[in-house]
Design a protein around this motif. Structure first.
Motif, PDB file in Angstrom:
ATOM      1  N   UNK A  10       0.791  -1.231   0.000  1.00 45.31           N
ATOM      2  CA  UNK A  10       0.000   0.000   0.000  1.00 45.31           C
ATOM      3  C   UNK A  10       0.821   1.279   0.000  1.00 45.31           C
ATOM      4  N   UNK A  11       1.961   1.289   0.666  1.00 44.37           N
ATOM      5  CA  UNK A  11       2.741   2.523   0.777  1.00 44.37           C
ATOM      6  C   UNK A  11       3.148   3.097  -0.579  1.00 44.37           C
ATOM      7  N   UNK A  12       3.678   2.312  -1.511  1.00 43.84           N
ATOM      8  CA  UNK A  12       4.034   2.907  -2.807  1.00 43.84           C
ATOM      9  C   UNK A  12       2.825   3.493  -3.545  1.00 43.84           C
ATOM     10  N   UNK A  13       1.666   2.880  -3.400  1.00 41.46           N
ATOM     11  CA  UNK A  13       0.475   3.393  -4.079  1.00 41.46           C
ATOM     12  C   UNK A  13       0.079   4.761  -3.528  1.00 41.46           C
ATOM     13  N   UNK A  14       0.008   4.885  -2.199  1.00 41.27           N
ATOM     14  CA  UNK A  14      -0.323   6.181  -1.597  1.00 41.27           C
ATOM     15  C   UNK A  14       0.777   7.202  -1.864  1.00 41.27           C
ATOM     16  N   UNK A  15       2.024   6.792  -1.750  1.00 38.17           N
ATOM     17  CA  UNK A  15       3.147   7.717  -1.956  1.00 38.17           C
ATOM     18  C   UNK A  15       3.189   8.247  -3.388  1.00 38.17           C
ATOM     19  N   UNK A  16       2.759   7.432  -4.349  1.00 31.70           N
ATOM     20  CA  UNK A  16       2.768   7.847  -5.755  1.00 31.70           C
ATOM     21  C   UNK A  16       1.509   8.611  -6.164  1.00 31.70           C
TER      22      UNK A  16
END
Length: 192
Positions: A10-16
């Protein structure tokens, strides 16, 4: 292995900059009807994302709300939306499935919400047991989830929702279950 229930997913999706289905008027009205006014009672929003639901519980319905999410970027985004003279919800980066939940501001919650999150829980029974442990007697567990097969056959997201067996896991073991449909979503009010 990275699974859909981990921060590594989930972190890369929110961060991007990925964003998900926004709350709207009909969904807010259903939530208001089933949850009622908070009168300062504690509420927990699991998988708070950008914080819209937690802010509605806090400012709109008067709960003392905590929003948690597995993604640090989601939590930062939620906190960045807090504005105005009144304090907003408390925000925590936590994994509902593995974190030490004694770090939460309250030992039990009058309302626990889970919007578009249940589908992604790998061990749904363990997740529901953790929720039951946090839910105060007489409380409400509010779940919003997509139901599989409600989209057009040509929609690439047609199978995104939960299947009948996952619905049965969700609604089993509660003293009362109420449900309301909202397009491809179903909203559940579950009572211990």
């Amino acid at each position: 292995m990275t699974t859909t229930s981990t921060a590594a997913y989930w972190e890369p999706l929110w961060a991007d900059g990925r964003r998900y289905r926004q709350l709207d008027g009909p969904e807010n009205r259903l939530m208001d009807e089933y949850l009622g006014f908070g009168r300062g009672r504690p509420a927990l929003d699991i998988g708070c994302g950008d914080g819209a639901l937690a802010r509605h519980l806090h400012h709109g319905l008067g709960y003392r709300t905590t929003g948690i999410d597995i993604s640090p970027s989601a939590v930062a985004l939620a906190a960045a939306h807090d504005e105005g003279p009144a304090p907003g919800p408390a925000w925590r980066c936590a994994d509902i499935t593995t974190s030490d939940l004694t770090d939460l501001p309250d030992p039990a919650y009058a309302v626990i919400t889970c919007r578009l999150v249940y589908r992604w829980m790998e061990d749904k029974t363990a997740f529901l047991n953790r929720v039951r442990h946090l839910l105060a007697p007489g409380g409400t567990f509010w779940v919003v989830t997509e139901i599989a097969g409600r989209r057009e056959d040509t929609d690439p997201l047609q199978g995104l929702g939960i299947n009948p067996a996952e619905v049965e896991t969700l609604i089993s073991g509660w003293s009362a279950v109420q449900a309301a449909d909202l397009d491809v979503l179903r909203c559940y009010a579950l009572y211990p």
